[in-house]
Design a protein around this motif. Structure first.
Motif, mmCIF file in Angstrom:
data_model
loop_
_atom_site.group_PDB
_atom_site.id
_atom_site.type_symbol
_atom_site.label_atom_id
_atom_site.label_comp_id
_atom_site.label_asym_id
_atom_site.label_seq_id
_atom_site.Cartn_x
_atom_site.Cartn_y
_atom_site.Cartn_z
ATOM 1 N N HIS A 182 36.168 39.254 99.516
ATOM 2 C CA HIS A 182 36.124 39.921 98.206
ATOM 3 C C HIS A 182 35.099 41.052 98.187
ATOM 4 N N PHE A 183 34.655 41.469 99.360
ATOM 5 C CA PHE A 183 33.610 42.487 99.433
ATOM 6 C C PHE A 183 34.100 43.850 98.957
ATOM 7 N N GLY A 184 33.219 44.531 98.267
ATOM 8 C CA GLY A 184 33.460 45.899 97.830
ATOM 9 C C GLY A 184 32.207 46.394 97.133
ATOM 10 N N VAL A 185 32.059 47.690 97.043
ATOM 11 C CA VAL A 185 30.915 48.253 96.316
ATOM 12 C C VAL A 185 31.407 48.584 94.915
ATOM 13 N N GLU A 186 31.215 47.646 94.013
ATOM 14 C CA GLU A 186 31.771 47.735 92.660
ATOM 15 C C GLU A 186 30.740 48.081 91.605
ATOM 16 N N PRO A 246 34.439 54.878 99.796
ATOM 17 C CA PRO A 246 35.422 53.809 100.034
ATOM 18 C C PRO A 246 34.994 52.833 101.119
ATOM 19 N N VAL A 247 35.380 51.581 100.929
ATOM 20 C CA VAL A 247 35.126 50.528 101.905
ATOM 21 C C VAL A 247 36.452 50.144 102.545
ATOM 22 N N GLU A 307 39.674 45.826 105.673
ATOM 23 C CA GLU A 307 40.145 45.242 106.931
ATOM 24 C C GLU A 307 39.094 45.381 108.027
ATOM 25 N N LEU A 308 38.456 46.547 108.086
ATOM 26 C CA LEU A 308 37.423 46.766 109.084
ATOM 27 C C LEU A 308 36.191 45.920 108.787
ATOM 28 N N ALA A 309 35.856 45.781 107.507
ATOM 29 C CA ALA A 309 34.702 44.952 107.140
ATOM 30 C C ALA A 309 34.895 43.521 107.635
ATOM 31 N N LEU A 310 36.090 42.978 107.445
ATOM 32 C CA LEU A 310 36.370 41.615 107.902
ATOM 33 C C LEU A 310 36.323 41.536 109.423
#
Length: 276
Positions: A21-25, A37-38, A41-44
Motif C-alpha cells: 500500500h506504499f505511496g507518497v500521499e 510518482p512512485v 511494482e519496482l518498490a515491491l
C-alpha cells in the motif's frame, strides 16, 4: 579506524512489512513529494530484493502483514524498539501513521513478547539504536523532531539499559537512523553536523573510532543501513559510504532502493531488529 571484528554469531532476526500500500500521499518529512510518482511494482521488487539479501546472509526475516490506508507501514523500524524480548511500542508524531502502532502491538503480543504501551511520543528504532556490548549494553536515543526526550527516561526504566540522549538539529535528518548507524556491537558511523554541538562532543567521547560520514553520504541515506557486524546492507546510491565501509574492514552489500527513498526512508527504515 579499527577493522571490524567478526561477530561470534552474526545471525539476526528482523521484521519487515511489504509495500503493498506504499505511496507518497502526504508530506510529513522534507523528502516526501506527492507530485513525484512512485513505481509500485519496482518498490515491491526492491523490497523483496532487500529481504532476500538479508535471508541470503543467514538472517531470519518475519513479515508484518500490511494494512490498507497505511502507506508508510513499510517502514517497519518505526513501530517499536526491542531488547531482551520486550517491545517498547511506538506513538507516532503524525496522525497519518498513528494506526501503525496497533499493528505492531498485535504482532509482538502474538509472538508472546512483553509489549509496553508508550505514554510519550516516540518512533521506535527510528530514534533508538542499541549497542549490546558497549558499556554493558547502551541505547542511543535521538530527539528534536519525532521523539519526545521524556521517552528516553521511560525506555531506560523499562528496558534496564543506560540511554544516551542525542539532539538532532537538521530537519533533513529527522530520525536518528538517518544520521547514525550501529556498525557492530561497540561502534557506530554518524554524520556530525546532524547533531547539536553538545551531542557531537558526547559522540566523540563515546566512539573515538567512529566512522564519520559526510553530508553527501547522509543525503544519499548511506547511514540508513543494516549491519550484522560484518556485512553492511545499504542503499547503492551511497557509493562513497560504501567505499568508506570497505576501507574500515566491513563488507558492504549495496541494494537498489530508489522507490522507498521517495517516502523519506531507506534500508534501515524498512527493517526492525527483533532482540529476543
Amino acid at each position: 579506524m579499527t577493522v571490524a571484528r567478526a561477530a561470534t554469531d552474526p545471525s539476526r532476526v528482523y521484521l519487515m512489512c511489504p509495500p503493498e500500500h506504499f505511496g507518497v500521499e502526504y508530506v510529513i518529512n522534507p523528502w516526501m513529494d506527492p507530485q513525484q510518482p512512485v513505481d509500485a511494482e519496482l518498490a515491491l521488487k526492491q523490497w523483496q530484493c532487500l529481504r532476500e539479501t538479508l535471508t541470503g546472509l543467514g538472517h531470519e526475516v518475519h513479515v508484518l502483514p500490511p494494512r490498507p490506508g497505511l502507506p508508510d507501514m513499510v517502514y517497519a523500524a518505526n513501530g517499536a524498539f526491542t531488547v531482551d524480548g520486550t517491545a517498547y511500542g511506538a506513538r507516532f508524531a503524525h496522525p497519518q501513521r498513528a494506526a501503525e502502532a496497533g499493528a505492531h502491538r498485535d504482532f509482538y503480543q502474538d509472538l508472546g513478547w512483553r509489549y509496553v504501551r508508550p505514554t510519550e511520543t516516540n518512533e521506535g528504532e527510528g530514534d533508538f539504536a542499541y549497542l549490546p556490548t558497549a558499556y554493558g549494553g547502551t541505547i542511543l536515543a535521538g530527539y528534536g523532531f519525532r521523539t519526545d526526550p521524556d521517552a528516553h527516561r521511560r525506555v531506560q526504566e523499562t528496558l534496564g539499559r543506560p540511554v544516551v540522549s542525542l539532539r538532532l538539529v537538521d530537519p533533513l535528518f529527522y530520525h536518528l537512523d538517518t544520521a547514525l548507524a550501529v556498525l557492530d556491537d561497540e561502534n557506530v558511523a554518524y554524520y556530525p553536523a546532524a547533531f547539536s554541538p553538545a551531542s557531537q562532543r558526547v559522540l566523540r567521547q563515546l566512539f573515538p573510532d567512529a566512522l564519520l560520514a559526510s553530508r553527501a553520504d547522509a543525503l544519499a541515506f548511506g547511514l540508513n543501513l543494516v549491519s550484522d557486524g560484518r556485512h553492511v546492507v545499504l542503499n547503492d546510491a551511497a557509493t562513497a559510504m560504501t567505499a568508506k565501509l570497505a576501507a574500515a574492514g566491513y563488507q558492504p552489500v549495496p541494494v537498489e532502493f530508489t522507490e522507498l527513498h521517495k517516502g523519506g526512508g531507506s534500508v534501515k527504515c524498512c527493517v526492525a531488529e527483533l532482540r529476543g
